[in-house]
Design a protein around this motif. Structure first.
Motif, PDB file in Angstrom:
ATOM      1  N   ALA A 222      17.923   7.661 -21.556  1.00 21.03           N
ATOM      2  CA  ALA A 222      18.288   6.915 -22.766  1.00 21.03           C
ATOM      3  C   ALA A 222      18.441   5.430 -22.447  1.00 21.03           C
ATOM      4  N   LYS A 223      19.033   5.111 -21.312  1.00 20.65           N
ATOM      5  CA  LYS A 223      19.213   3.707 -20.920  1.00 20.65           C
ATOM      6  C   LYS A 223      17.858   3.033 -20.708  1.00 20.65           C
ATOM      7  N   VAL A 224      16.935   3.727 -20.060  1.00 18.46           N
ATOM      8  CA  VAL A 224      15.588   3.175 -19.864  1.00 18.46           C
ATOM      9  C   VAL A 224      14.925   2.939 -21.224  1.00 18.46           C
ATOM     10  N   LEU A 225      15.073   3.896 -22.144  1.00 19.76           N
ATOM     11  CA  LEU A 225      14.469   3.751 -23.466  1.00 19.76           C
ATOM     12  C   LEU A 225      15.125   2.639 -24.289  1.00 19.76           C
ATOM     13  N   GLU A 226      16.378   2.306 -23.984  1.00 18.54           N
ATOM     14  CA  GLU A 226      17.036   1.187 -24.673  1.00 18.54           C
ATOM     15  C   GLU A 226      16.373  -0.131 -24.321  1.00 18.54           C
TER      16      GLU A 226
ATOM     17  N   GLU B  43      13.145  -0.443 -22.688  1.00 13.79           N
ATOM     18  CA  GLU B  43      11.692  -0.395 -22.839  1.00 13.79           C
ATOM     19  C   GLU B  43      11.330   0.830 -23.665  1.00 13.79           C
ATOM     20  N   SER B  44      10.634   0.592 -24.750  1.00  8.70           N
ATOM     21  CA  SER B  44      10.305   1.706 -25.620  1.00  8.70           C
ATOM     22  C   SER B  44       9.127   1.306 -26.491  1.00  8.70           C
ATOM     23  N   PRO B  45       8.245   2.190 -26.832  1.00 11.63           N
ATOM     24  CA  PRO B  45       8.154   3.591 -26.440  1.00 11.63           C
ATOM     25  C   PRO B  45       7.497   3.737 -25.065  1.00 11.63           C
ATOM     26  N   LEU B  46       7.839   4.831 -24.378  1.00  8.09           N
ATOM     27  CA  LEU B  46       7.295   5.129 -23.059  1.00  8.09           C
ATOM     28  C   LEU B  46       6.847   6.581 -23.000  1.00  8.09           C
ATOM     29  N   SER B  47       5.813   6.831 -22.207  1.00 10.62           N
ATOM     30  CA  SER B  47       5.367   8.203 -21.975  1.00 10.62           C
ATOM     31  C   SER B  47       6.299   8.868 -20.966  1.00 10.62           C
ATOM     32  N   GLN B  48       6.162  10.157 -20.815  1.00 13.73           N
ATOM     33  CA  GLN B  48       6.979  10.882 -19.845  1.00 13.73           C
ATOM     34  C   GLN B  48       6.737  10.344 -18.426  1.00 13.73           C
ATOM     35  N   GLY B  49       5.489  10.076 -18.089  1.00 11.99           N
ATOM     36  CA  GLY B  49       5.167   9.531 -16.771  1.00 11.99           C
ATOM     37  C   GLY B  49       5.762   8.155 -16.553  1.00 11.99           C
ATOM     38  N   GLN B  50       5.705   7.312 -17.594  1.00 12.24           N
ATOM     39  CA  GLN B  50       6.307   5.984 -17.490  1.00 12.24           C
ATOM     40  C   GLN B  50       7.822   6.088 -17.339  1.00 12.24           C
TER      41      GLN B  50
ATOM     42  N   LEU C 154      18.707  12.297 -30.565  1.00  8.90           N
ATOM     43  CA  LEU C 154      18.730  10.909 -30.119  1.00  8.90           C
ATOM     44  C   LEU C 154      17.365  10.347 -29.755  1.00  8.90           C
ATOM     45  N   VAL C 155      16.361  11.201 -29.616  1.00  8.25           N
ATOM     46  CA  VAL C 155      15.045  10.715 -29.214  1.00  8.25           C
ATOM     47  C   VAL C 155      13.985  11.239 -30.177  1.00  8.25           C
ATOM     48  N   GLY C 156      13.001  10.404 -30.412  1.00  2.31           N
ATOM     49  CA  GLY C 156      11.860  10.797 -31.224  1.00  2.31           C
ATOM     50  C   GLY C 156      10.594  10.608 -30.409  1.00  2.31           C
ATOM     51  N   SER C 157       9.498  11.155 -30.899  1.00  4.13           N
ATOM     52  CA  SER C 157       8.232  10.997 -30.190  1.00  4.13           C
ATOM     53  C   SER C 157       7.105  10.866 -31.200  1.00  4.13           C
ATOM     54  N   ARG C 158       6.025  10.300 -30.725  1.00  2.00           N
ATOM     55  CA  ARG C 158       4.800  10.185 -31.505  1.00  2.00           C
ATOM     56  C   ARG C 158       3.646  10.118 -30.518  1.00  2.00           C
ATOM     57  N   TYR C 159       2.431  10.259 -31.020  1.00  2.00           N
ATOM     58  CA  TYR C 159       1.270  10.119 -30.150  1.00  2.00           C
ATOM     59  C   TYR C 159       1.057   8.646 -29.832  1.00  2.00           C
ATOM     60  N   SER C 160       0.631   8.384 -28.623  1.00  2.91           N
ATOM     61  CA  SER C 160       0.373   7.024 -28.168  1.00  2.91           C
ATOM     62  C   SER C 160      -0.806   6.428 -28.925  1.00  2.91           C
ATOM     63  N   PHE C 161      -0.701   5.160 -29.284  1.00  4.68           N
ATOM     64  CA  PHE C 161      -1.818   4.472 -29.924  1.00  4.68           C
ATOM     65  C   PHE C 161      -2.921   4.196 -28.905  1.00  4.68           C
TER      66      PHE C 161
ATOM     67  N   ARG D 254      -3.884  11.466 -26.386  1.00  5.84           N
ATOM     68  CA  ARG D 254      -3.555  12.705 -25.672  1.00  5.84           C
ATOM     69  C   ARG D 254      -2.105  12.709 -25.200  1.00  5.84           C
ATOM     70  N   LYS D 255      -1.470  11.543 -25.204  1.00  2.00           N
ATOM     71  CA  LYS D 255      -0.113  11.415 -24.674  1.00  2.00           C
ATOM     72  C   LYS D 255       0.902  11.178 -25.785  1.00  2.00           C
ATOM     73  N   GLN D 256       2.076  11.705 -25.554  1.00  2.00           N
ATOM     74  CA  GLN D 256       3.212  11.436 -26.424  1.00  2.00           C
ATOM     75  C   GLN D 256       4.000  10.277 -25.826  1.00  2.00           C
ATOM     76  N   VAL D 257       4.578   9.445 -26.671  1.00  2.00           N
ATOM     77  CA  VAL D 257       5.513   8.424 -26.214  1.00  2.00           C
ATOM     78  C   VAL D 257       6.843   8.664 -26.904  1.00  2.00           C
ATOM     79  N   TYR D 258       7.904   8.251 -26.243  1.00  2.00           N
ATOM     80  CA  TYR D 258       9.268   8.552 -26.682  1.00  2.00           C
ATOM     81  C   TYR D 258      10.034   7.274 -26.985  1.00  2.00           C
ATOM     82  N   PHE D 259      10.966   7.381 -27.917  1.00  2.00           N
ATOM     83  CA  PHE D 259      11.789   6.241 -28.321  1.00  2.00           C
ATOM     84  C   PHE D 259      13.141   6.765 -28.792  1.00  2.00           C
ATOM     85  N   LEU D 260      14.151   5.902 -28.758  1.00  2.00           N
ATOM     86  CA  LEU D 260      15.477   6.276 -29.258  1.00  2.00           C
ATOM     87  C   LEU D 260      15.511   6.196 -30.767  1.00  2.00           C
ATOM     88  N   LYS D 261      16.315   7.035 -31.385  1.00  2.00           N
ATOM     89  CA  LYS D 261      16.413   7.092 -32.850  1.00  2.00           C
ATOM     90  C   LYS D 261      17.681   6.422 -33.355  1.00  2.00           C
ATOM     91  N   HIS D 262      18.158   5.411 -32.732  1.00  2.00           N
ATOM     92  CA  HIS D 262      19.376   4.761 -33.267  1.00  2.00           C
ATOM     93  C   HIS D 262      19.177   3.306 -33.504  1.00  2.00           C
TER      94      HIS D 262
END
Length: 95
Positions: free
Chosen positions: A39-43, A45-52, A76-83, A87-95
């Protein structure tokens, strides 16, 4: 006959209210350290893939996956497909 429904008729189309800082911290407080770190990393830098996220947090992929699942469980987290790579999902905080 059209089968579409308006957002008012479809509860899954409801927009979530953003969390207050206190609600966010209360939900985060109960989570394991790995989820807090992700969560701290996503605060910052966001959105990030699981590998990132694994690269940025220095956690193993499996631990990042677990952390993302825990963050998702408490909303607390949402995801969407990477632009860049659909093929990859990226994640972001929902607050």
């Amino acid at each position: 006959m059209s089968m579409s429904t308006s957002p008012a008729e479809d509860p899954s189309a409801a927009v979530e209210e953003p969390l207050t800082e206190e609600e966010y911290r209360d939900r985060l407080r109960e989570l394991p350290p790995s989820a807090k770190l992700v969560a701290k990393v996503l605060e910052t830098e966001s959105p990030l893939s699981q590998g990132q996220l694994a690269d940025e947090s220095l956690l193993p992929d499996r631990t990042v996956r677990y952390a993302l699942n825990r963050l998702d469980d408490v909303g607390l987290v949402g995801s969407r497909y990477s632009f860049r790579d659909a093929r990859k999902q990226v994640y972001f905080l929902k607050h």
